[in-house]
Design an enzyme around this catalytic site. Structure first.
Site, PDB file in Angstrom:
ATOM      1  N   CYS A  41       2.371  -4.998  15.805  1.00 44.02           N
ATOM      2  CA  CYS A  41       1.750  -4.065  16.757  1.00 44.02           C
ATOM      3  C   CYS A  41       0.276  -4.430  16.920  1.00 44.02           C
ATOM      4  O   CYS A  41      -0.410  -4.753  15.947  1.00 44.02           O
ATOM      5  CB  CYS A  41       1.886  -2.629  16.258  1.00 44.02           C
ATOM      6  SG  CYS A  41       3.596  -2.092  16.156  1.00 44.02           S
TER       7      CYS A  41
ATOM      8  N   CYS B  72      -2.549  -2.737  14.596  1.00 46.75           N
ATOM      9  CA  CYS B  72      -2.226  -2.462  13.188  1.00 46.75           C
ATOM     10  C   CYS B  72      -2.667  -3.579  12.252  1.00 46.75           C
ATOM     11  O   CYS B  72      -2.385  -4.757  12.495  1.00 46.75           O
ATOM     12  CB  CYS B  72      -0.719  -2.257  13.068  1.00 46.75           C
ATOM     13  SG  CYS B  72      -0.167  -2.059  11.376  1.00 46.75           S
TER      14      CYS B  72
ATOM     15  N   CYS C 259       3.376   8.519   1.047  1.00 46.56           N
ATOM     16  CA  CYS C 259       3.722   7.550   2.096  1.00 46.56           C
ATOM     17  C   CYS C 259       3.977   6.179   1.458  1.00 46.56           C
ATOM     18  O   CYS C 259       3.121   5.657   0.739  1.00 46.56           O
ATOM     19  CB  CYS C 259       2.561   7.478   3.098  1.00 46.56           C
ATOM     20  SG  CYS C 259       2.779   6.198   4.344  1.00 46.56           S
TER      21      CYS C 259
ATOM     22  N   CYS D  53       4.190  -6.985   7.831  1.00 46.24           N
ATOM     23  CA  CYS D  53       5.136  -6.475   8.831  1.00 46.24           C
ATOM     24  C   CYS D  53       5.348  -7.518   9.919  1.00 46.24           C
ATOM     25  O   CYS D  53       4.386  -8.112  10.407  1.00 46.24           O
ATOM     26  CB  CYS D  53       4.606  -5.186   9.442  1.00 46.24           C
ATOM     27  SG  CYS D  53       5.784  -4.462  10.598  1.00 46.24           S
TER      28      CYS D  53
ATOM     29  N   CYS E 246      -3.045   1.840   8.206  1.00 45.34           N
ATOM     30  CA  CYS E 246      -2.046   1.020   7.546  1.00 45.34           C
ATOM     31  C   CYS E 246      -2.505  -0.426   7.312  1.00 45.34           C
ATOM     32  O   CYS E 246      -2.915  -1.107   8.222  1.00 45.34           O
ATOM     33  CB  CYS E 246      -0.825   1.068   8.457  1.00 45.34           C
ATOM     34  SG  CYS E 246       0.494   0.023   8.030  1.00 45.34           S
TER      35      CYS E 246
ATOM     36  N   GLU F 284       0.826  -1.211   0.000  1.00 45.07           N
ATOM     37  CA  GLU F 284       0.000   0.000   0.000  1.00 45.07           C
ATOM     38  C   GLU F 284       0.859   1.259   0.000  1.00 45.07           C
ATOM     39  O   GLU F 284       1.913   1.285   0.624  1.00 45.07           O
ATOM     40  CB  GLU F 284      -0.824   0.061   1.283  1.00 45.07           C
ATOM     41  CG  GLU F 284      -1.898  -0.962   1.372  1.00 45.07           C
ATOM     42  CD  GLU F 284      -2.777  -0.708   2.599  1.00 45.07           C
ATOM     43  OE1 GLU F 284      -3.622  -1.554   2.855  1.00 45.07           O
ATOM     44  OE2 GLU F 284      -2.602   0.318   3.270  1.00 45.07           O
TER      45      GLU F 284
HETATM   46  S1  SF4 Z   1       2.419  -0.141  13.095  1.00 37.77           S
HETATM   47 FE1  SF4 Z   1       2.068  -1.890  11.718  1.00 37.77          FE
HETATM   48  S2  SF4 Z   1       3.489  -1.554  10.008  1.00 37.77           S
HETATM   49 FE2  SF4 Z   1       4.179  -0.229  11.714  1.00 37.77          FE
HETATM   50  S3  SF4 Z   1       5.683  -1.489  12.825  1.00 37.77           S
HETATM   51 FE3  SF4 Z   1       3.706  -1.858  13.824  1.00 37.77          FE
HETATM   52  S4  SF4 Z   1       2.876  -3.722  12.798  1.00 37.77           S
HETATM   53 FE4  SF4 Z   1       4.530  -2.885  11.521  1.00 37.77          FE
END
Ligand code: SF4
Length: 303
Positions: free
Chosen positions: A82, A85, A71, A78, A295, A58
């Site tokens: 997190c 996210c 961006c 990832c 995200c 993205e």
């Molecule tokens: S916010 Fe999402 S993309 Fe950013 S480091 Fe954490 S898991 Fe990874």
């Protein structure tokens, strides 16, 4: 190609015609293509880039006054995971290669109507850029954009932040703090258990001292998790002395995750506590809620 955004060899009209005809048999100009473009009423445009192996990443174009910020993603998915996210929900498929990150930039610049229309670039999309260090640092040098107009966003890998400070290409740094203490941060960002929040803040400050570039601590506000007055007080103490710009961002809710942003009055109360302690604090408006701008969400819907 970066300057003129030519998509194919036929568009490279500064090359002799026989060469333009011969090149496709030997080289391919781009390995990826844009697929879904969604625009929000506030002007935010989100697009997906389909890579050679069919995976999607993205990117987002965000207009704000005279600024147009592009961006970009650094990984497919990832590995950081997190808790709030969408990109971290399914882990990481792979790192992006430097040329793929450069192609994201080219696609974004083309959608923006030209490379000069893009005033700022942020490595703030899918992925943790410092976990794909070599490709990211090679790509950002190739954009042809001044380092002071590029921001790299990281959850904070202290050794790599210090290495980045010595690269001789001093970009701005945004450190995703999202918590005022290890207990809260361990729950939100599992990688924190490895380094601890004090190390992350120390490395960010060392980056500022060595490069003189903007360093911002980003703080997503999540109701009932990190957005109370006691959290604000702890954050003020954590950041006392030294460099300490804070961006507060009310969470963009993610489908399937239980987190919500706090009400506007709580956001203002949190900001007021930091400002009373002399901490420069900005509240960032969430952008593009209508187009899955949190995200990783657009990608999840279009695979
Ligand atoms: S916010 Fe999402 S993309 Fe950013 S480091 Fe954490 S898991 Fe990874």
């Amino acid at each position: 190609m970066v300057d003129r955004l030519a998509e194919g060899f036929e568009g490279m009209t500064d090359l002799p015609l026989p060469l333009r005809r011969a090149l496709p048999a030997r080289l391919r100009p781009l390995s990826s293509r844009t697929e879904v473009v969604r625009r929000s009423p506030d002007g935010t445009a989100k697009f997906l880039v389909r890579l050679e192996d069919d995976l999607l990443v993205e990117c987002v174009l965000i207009p704000e006054g005279a600024r147009l910020t592009l961006c970009l993603s650094s990984q497919v998915g990832c590995p950081v995971g997190c808790a709030f996210c969408a990109s971290g929900l399914e882990g990481v498929a792979r790192n992006l290669a430097a040329h793929e990150i450069l192609e994201e930039f080219l696609h974004g610049a083309r959608l923006a109507g030209g490379r000069d229309r893009v005033t700022h670039v942020v490595m703030m999309g899918m992925g943790e850029p410092l976990l794909n260090y070599d490709a990211v640092t090679a790509a950002i040098r190739a954009f042809g954009v001044s380092a002071r107009r590029i921001t790299l966003s990281t959850v904070g890998l202290p050794d790599r932040i210090r290495r980045l400070a010595g690269e001789g290409f001093p970009v701005n740094l945004a450190v995703s703090l999202h918590a005022p203490d290890d207990e809260t941060r361990d729950r939100l960002i599992p990688l924190n258990r490895k380094f601890g929040i004090g190390e992350v803040v120390a490395a960010a400050r060392a980056y500022f001292e060595e490069t003189g570039r903007d360093v911002t601590f980003e703080y997503l506000l999540i109701e009932g998790v990190n957005a109370g007055p006691a959290h604000a007080g702890r954050l003020a103490r954590l950041l006392s002395g030294g460099h300490r710009n804070v961006n507060l961002i009310p969470l963009n809710p993610v489908e399937g995750l239980p987190f919500r942003p706090p009400p506007a009055r709580d956001v203002e109360a949190f900001a007021a506590i930091l400002r009373r302690e002399g901490i420069p604090t900005h509240v960032r408006r969430p952008r593009g809620r209508e187009i899955d701008a949190a995200c990783g969400q657009l990608r999840r819907r279009h695979r």
